[in-house]
Design an enzyme around this catalytic site. Structure first.
Site, PDB file in Angstrom:
ATOM      1  N   HIS A 173      -9.335   1.318   4.925  1.00 57.14           N
ATOM      2  CA  HIS A 173      -8.059   1.517   5.611  1.00 57.14           C
ATOM      3  C   HIS A 173      -8.272   2.478   6.781  1.00 57.14           C
ATOM      4  CE1 HIS A 173      -3.951   2.640   6.498  1.00 57.14           C
ATOM      5  NE2 HIS A 173      -3.607   1.533   5.882  1.00 57.14           N
TER       6      HIS A 173
ATOM      7  N   GLY B  91       2.772   2.485  10.707  1.00 53.98           N
ATOM      8  CA  GLY B  91       3.717   3.585  10.544  1.00 53.98           C
ATOM      9  C   GLY B  91       4.404   4.005  11.830  1.00 53.98           C
TER      10      GLY B  91
ATOM     11  N   LYS C 282       0.229   4.258  -0.320  1.00 60.19           N
ATOM     12  CA  LYS C 282      -0.387   5.473   0.256  1.00 60.19           C
ATOM     13  C   LYS C 282      -0.094   6.674  -0.654  1.00 60.19           C
ATOM     14  CE  LYS C 282      -0.123   3.214   4.686  1.00 60.19           C
ATOM     15  NZ  LYS C 282       0.007   3.294   6.133  1.00 60.19           N
TER      16      LYS C 282
ATOM     17  N   SER D 104       3.764  -1.988  10.267  1.00 61.48           N
ATOM     18  CA  SER D 104       5.218  -2.052  10.472  1.00 61.48           C
ATOM     19  C   SER D 104       5.817  -3.414  10.143  1.00 61.48           C
ATOM     20  CB  SER D 104       5.580  -1.612  11.901  1.00 61.48           C
ATOM     21  OG  SER D 104       5.156  -0.276  12.124  1.00 61.48           O
TER      22      SER D 104
ATOM     23  N   ASN E 232       0.875  -1.173   0.000  1.00 63.66           N
ATOM     24  CA  ASN E 232       0.000   0.000   0.000  1.00 63.66           C
ATOM     25  C   ASN E 232       0.911   1.221   0.000  1.00 63.66           C
ATOM     26  OD1 ASN E 232      -1.723   2.102   0.479  1.00 63.66           O
ATOM     27  ND2 ASN E 232      -2.360   1.426   2.523  1.00 63.66           N
TER      28      ASN E 232
ATOM     29  N   GLU F 262      -5.101  -4.786  10.550  1.00 64.56           N
ATOM     30  CA  GLU F 262      -4.098  -3.742  10.723  1.00 64.56           C
ATOM     31  C   GLU F 262      -4.354  -2.999  12.029  1.00 64.56           C
ATOM     32  OE1 GLU F 262      -2.333  -2.698   6.590  1.00 64.56           O
ATOM     33  OE2 GLU F 262      -3.852  -1.238   7.110  1.00 64.56           O
TER      34      GLU F 262
ATOM     35  N   GLU G 178      -6.642   4.871   7.789  1.00 62.46           N
ATOM     36  CA  GLU G 178      -6.428   6.290   7.466  1.00 62.46           C
ATOM     37  C   GLU G 178      -7.671   6.893   6.800  1.00 62.46           C
ATOM     38  OE1 GLU G 178      -2.720   5.577   5.433  1.00 62.46           O
ATOM     39  OE2 GLU G 178      -1.851   5.048   7.371  1.00 62.46           O
TER      40      GLU G 178
HETATM   41  P1  13P Z   1       3.204   0.479   7.643  1.00 59.64           P
HETATM   42  O1  13P Z   1       3.736  -0.801   7.041  1.00 59.64           O
HETATM   43  O2  13P Z   1       3.914   1.695   7.145  1.00 59.64           O
HETATM   44  O3  13P Z   1       3.106   0.395   9.123  1.00 59.64           O
HETATM   45  O4  13P Z   1       1.704   0.643   7.092  1.00 59.64           O
HETATM   46  C1  13P Z   1       0.839  -0.432   7.126  1.00 59.64           C
HETATM   47  C2  13P Z   1      -0.374  -0.080   6.382  1.00 59.64           C
HETATM   48  O5  13P Z   1      -1.108   0.821   6.759  1.00 59.64           O
HETATM   49  C3  13P Z   1      -0.684  -0.843   5.165  1.00 59.64           C
HETATM   50  O6  13P Z   1      -1.951  -0.578   4.696  1.00 59.64           O
END
Ligand code: 13P
Length: 250
Positions: free
Chosen positions: A95, A173, A11, A212, A9, A167, A97
């Site tokens: 997601h 992150g 982003k 992560s 992903n 997740e 976010e």
């Molecule tokens: P990270 O791997 O940067 O923690 O993000 C995970 C994520 O949100 C994948 O959709």
């Protein structure tokens, strides 16, 4: 036997130049290192680049979000048909976010899941609890609510057309990964929820871990019985790291 899936992903990251070199780097390396299915989800404007560079390879691509509308006056939105125009296989829905910054509710996410499915796209449904929710002991409740919104709207069989991604919000992150045991516990819970409705769907549906994940921890996570791959953020932005995770998913 569920084939592992490693999905990046990306982003809202990258430039035209960096996206091209990332796509080329993954393409050059992936065949030699993994039997897992591999997919990348660039930001919408770079999806045509993914199509151009990945067509004819085993690597799939997809979107990060979609509208529940088919077309019309919805500024900034992307329709399922548009993702199909560029041969996307997957689309991420729900997601954290999107849930947090765009106030996406469980109901809206379920509608997005349904919209993707109706268009022949495979939705990657993200679920997961915040740190506060984990600390107050409601992880299972939160995940069940998020998942049940889809099951109530579409029926349990619909899950067979998509993928689930667990997740934990506190691991995204932050560099804080759930331990393999913590992740496995929730993955097993998710699978048991699905199994209450259909043992067959539960056995077949892939549940990815996201938060992560890195080359150094991927093997242990994906080695767990109910963890069928990863949804990777930060580490999917460097070909070497992403390929390292793909290798770990073998
Ligand atoms: P990270 O791997 O940067 O923690 O993000 C995970 C994520 O949100 C994948 O959709």
């Amino acid at each position: 036997m569920r084939r592992p899936l490693v999905a990046g992903n990306w982003k809202m990251n990258g430039s035209l130049e960096s996206v091209r070199s990332l796509l080329d780097g993954i393409k050059a390396g992936v065949g030699a290192v993994t039997n897992a299915e591999v997919a990348v989800c660039p930001t919408a404007i770079f999806i045509p680049e993914a199509q151009q560079r990945l067509s004819g390879t085993e690597i799939a691509w997809g979107g990060q979000d979609l509208s529940t509308e088919t077309s019309g006056a919805y500024t900034g939105e992307v329709a399922a048909s548009m993702l199909n125009d560029f041969a996307c296989k997957y689309v991420i829905v729900g997601h954290s976010e999107r849930r947090t910054y765009h106030n996406e509710s469980d109901d809206l996410v379920a509608k997005k899941f349904a919209t993707a499915r109706a268009a022949g796209l495979a939705p990657i449904l993200c679920v997961g609890e915040t740190l506060e929710e984990r600390e107050s002991g409601v992880t299972n409740e939160v995940v069940a609510r998020q998942l049940n919104a889809v099951i109530e709207l579409e029926g349990v069989a619909a899950l067979a057309d998509g993928v689930i991604a667990y997740e934990p919000v506190w691991a995204i992150g932050t560099g804080k990964t759930a331990t393999p045991e913590q992740a496995q516990e929730v993955h097993a819970f998710i699978r048991s929820l699905v199994a209450e409705k259909s043992a067959e769907v539960a056995e077949g549906v892939r549940i990815l871990y996201g938060g992560s994940m890195k080359p150094g921890n991927a093997k242990e996570l994906i080695g767990k019985a109910d963890i069928d791959g990863g949804l990777i953020g930060g580490a999917s932005l460097a070909a070497e790291d992403f390929l390292g995770i793909c290798t770990a998913a073998n």
